[in-house]
Design a protein around this motif. Structure first.
Motif, PDB file in Angstrom:
ATOM      1  N   PHE A  14       0.855  -1.182   0.000  1.00  0.00           N
ATOM      2  CA  PHE A  14       0.000   0.000   0.000  1.00  0.00           C
ATOM      3  C   PHE A  14       0.889   1.228   0.000  1.00  0.00           C
ATOM      4  N   TYR A  16      -0.824  -3.142 -10.464  1.00  0.00           N
ATOM      5  CA  TYR A  16      -1.124  -1.994  -9.610  1.00  0.00           C
ATOM      6  C   TYR A  16      -2.565  -1.547  -9.844  1.00  0.00           C
ATOM      7  N   LEU A  17      -3.371  -1.539  -8.795  1.00  0.00           N
ATOM      8  CA  LEU A  17      -4.747  -1.043  -8.861  1.00  0.00           C
ATOM      9  C   LEU A  17      -4.758   0.389  -8.346  1.00  0.00           C
ATOM     10  N   VAL A  48      -7.131   2.788  -4.874  1.00  0.00           N
ATOM     11  CA  VAL A  48      -7.893   1.893  -3.973  1.00  0.00           C
ATOM     12  C   VAL A  48      -7.097   1.680  -2.706  1.00  0.00           C
ATOM     13  N   ILE A 107      -9.112  -3.425  -0.454  1.00  0.00           N
ATOM     14  CA  ILE A 107      -7.744  -3.924  -0.532  1.00  0.00           C
ATOM     15  C   ILE A 107      -7.714  -5.436  -0.371  1.00  0.00           C
ATOM     16  N   ALA A 124      -9.066  -6.999  -3.508  1.00  0.00           N
ATOM     17  CA  ALA A 124      -8.190  -6.817  -4.665  1.00  0.00           C
ATOM     18  C   ALA A 124      -6.976  -7.738  -4.591  1.00  0.00           C
ATOM     19  N   ILE A 175      -3.873  -8.517  -7.219  1.00  0.00           N
ATOM     20  CA  ILE A 175      -3.283  -7.173  -7.253  1.00  0.00           C
ATOM     21  C   ILE A 175      -2.098  -7.102  -6.281  1.00  0.00           C
ATOM     22  N   MET A 186      -1.325  -0.860  -4.406  1.00  0.00           N
ATOM     23  CA  MET A 186      -2.480   0.019  -4.324  1.00  0.00           C
ATOM     24  C   MET A 186      -2.062   1.354  -3.713  1.00  0.00           C
ATOM     25  N   ASP A 187      -2.889   2.370  -3.931  1.00  0.00           N
ATOM     26  CA  ASP A 187      -2.682   3.663  -3.277  1.00  0.00           C
ATOM     27  C   ASP A 187      -4.042   4.283  -3.036  1.00  0.00           C
ATOM     28  N   CYS A 188      -4.127   5.145  -2.037  1.00  0.00           N
ATOM     29  CA  CYS A 188      -5.372   5.869  -1.788  1.00  0.00           C
ATOM     30  C   CYS A 188      -5.115   6.979  -0.772  1.00  0.00           C
TER      31      CYS A 188
END
Length: 377
Positions: free
Chosen positions: A34, A246-247, A250, A256, A259, A264, A267-269
Motif C-alpha cells: 500500500f 497496480y490497482l 484503492v 484492498i 483486490a 493485485i 495500491m494507493d489511496c
C-alpha cells in the motif's frame, strides 16, 4: 536490500494472490504494497520518517500538483523529489491524467494531449505523453506511469472504446518518450471500463508495447465495490504474471483485501490520511468517528493492541477533545494510526499468502469488521 536495476519476484501464491518483492535502486518494496499518497511532496500531517515507521516502503507523488507548484523544473534544480521531500526510498508518480480530468477547468483533449487551466491560478498548461514523461523524469521518481485518459464511469461501449484506444496510443508515445532509464520503471495502464473484451484488447496492446509493470486503471471512479470486483475477477489475469500489477486509487480496507485476493500487488489511496484529518479512525473492527460524543469520557485507546503513538500514548477521550478543538495534533495522531493500520493490514495479507491461509485471514477480517466498534463501558 537494494538492486542496481528494477525487478519483481513472486515468492508465494495463495489462489490468485501473490506475495513478492519489487527491487529498485532505492530499496525493496514488499508486495502486496500500500502506497501512502504524498500529493504535494508530503503525506499530510506526517513527517517522512514517521511514514516510514508505519511500514511504508514506497510513496506516491502527484505529477499534476507538482508541475503546477512548485514546478518540476524547480524540484529538479533542487536535487529531485526524493531530496526535496526528504524521502530516500522509492517514489511512484502518477501521470497527471486523472487530476487533469477531475480538477482542472476548461479542458480540451486532442490526439496530441490535454490543454487545461490550473485550478490554482487559472494559468494555461498542456500535458502530452511526452511532457508527462519529462515532468516525471525531472521529479526523479522510481516508477513512472504512462499518460492516459481515465475513462469516466458510467461510459457506454463506444465512449469507453474511444477512450481506451486513445490511452493505448498515448501508452506507445509514453514508452517512446521514456527511453532507456536503468533503475527506473515505466508502468502501462489498462483501460476498458467494465467491458471485458476492451480490457483484453487493452492488455494485449500494452503487452506488445512492453512495460516494467501494469496498472488496472479506470476503477474506483464511482462504480462501487461489487462492479469493481467483477472487473478484477478477470482484468489482472490479462496482465503478465512476471510483472507487478497496480490497482490505482484503492481504497477502503475491504477493497484492498478483495483486490489482493484477485491478484493485485500494489495500491494507493488518500483515504487513510484524509480520514485522519476528519476525525475518522480505521481499525480491525471498522471505521470509528472520534468526533462522536460517545468517546469524550472513554479512557481506552482507539484500538487495543495497536502499537502506534495514538494508541500507546493517548485515550479516545483525548483524541475526541483535540479533534473537536481543531488541534493539529488530532490530524497527526489519527493519520499516523490509520497509516499504521493500513500497513499492518498489508503485512497480515503478506503473511497469510506466504502461509497459504488467505481464506482464513479474509474470513477473520470480515468477522472483525462485522463486530463493529467496541461497546461503551
Amino acid at each position: 536490500m537494494t538492486s542496481a536495476t528494477f525487478g519483481f519476484a513472486v515468492q508465494a501464491t495463495c489462489g490468485k494472490a501473490r506475495a513478492g518483492t519489487i527491487t529498485t535502486p532505492r530499496g525493496d518494496i514488499r508486495t502486496p504494497a500500500f502506497m501512502p499518497v504524498g500529493t504535494a511532496a508530503t503525506v499530510k500531517a506526517m513527517l517522512p520518517g514517521s511514514v516510514r515507521a508505519t511500514g511504508a516502503d514506497i510513496l506516491l507523488g502527484n505529477t499534476y500538483h507538482l508541475m503546477l507548484r512548485p514546478t518540476a523544473e524547480r524540484i529538479a534544480a533542487l536535487g529531485g523529489l526524493h531530496k526535496f521531500m526528504n524521502w530516500d526510498r522509492p517514489i511512484l508518480t502518477d501521470s497527471g491524467g486523472f487530476q487533469v480530468m477531475s480538477l482542472a477547468s476548461l479542458r480540451k483533449m486532442t490526439e496530441k494531449g490535454v490543454t487545461f487551466r490550473s485550478h490554482i491560478d487559472g494559468s494555461r498548461h498542456e500535458i502530452t505523453p511526452e511532457r508527462s514523461m519529462e515532468i516525471q523524469r525531472l521529479l526523479g521518481s522510481d516508477i513512472v506511469m504512462a499518460f492516459d485518459e481515465c475513462t469516466p464511469y458510467p461510459a457506454d461501449e463506444g465512449t469507453a472504446r474511444a477512450s481506451m484506444e486513445l490511452s493505448m496510443r498515448w501508452a506507445q508515445r509514453s514508452r517512446d518518450a521514456f527511453g532507456d532509464r536503468p533503475g527506473h520503471a515505466l508502468f502501462g495502464i489498462q483501460q476498458g471500463s467494465v467491458y471485458a473484451d476492451q480490457r483484453a484488447e487493452s492488455a494485449s496492446k500494452l503487452r506488445t508495447i512492453g512495460f516494467d509493470g501494469y496498472a488496472v486503471g479506470g476503477l474506483a471512479v464511482g462504480e462501487g465495490q461489487e462492479k469493481m470486483f467483477e472487473v478484477l475477477d478477470y482484468a489482472p489475469d490479462m496482465l503478465p504474471e512476471d510483472k507487478p500489477r497496480y490497482l490505482m486509487g484503492v481504497g477502503k480496507p475491504s477493497d484492498i483485501v478483495g483486490a489482493v485476493a484477485r491478484g493485485i500487488d500494489m495500491m494507493d489511496c488518500v483515504l487513510p490520511s484524509r480520514s485522519g484529518r476528519t476525525g475518522q479512525g480505521w481499525t480491525a473492527r471498522g471505521q470509528v468517528n472520534l468526533r462522536n460524543a460517545r468517546h469524550r469520557d472513554d479512557p481506552r485507546p482507539l484500538e487495543e493492541g495497536c502499537t502506534c503513538p495514538a494508541c500507546t500514548g493517548y485515550s479516545r477521550a483525548y483524541l475526541h477533545h483535540v479533534i473537536k478543538s481543531d488541534e493539529i495534533i488530532g490530524s497527526m495522531l489519527l493519520t499516523w494510526h490509520n497509516l499504521h493500520y493500513y500497513q499492518s493490514l498489508m503485512q497480515g495479507l503478506r503473511d497469510a499468502i506466504s502461509a497459504g491461509a488467505l481464506a482464513d485471514f479474509t474470513a477473520a477480517f470480515h468477522a472483525n469488521v462485522a463486530l463493529g466498534d467496541v461497546d461503551l463501558r
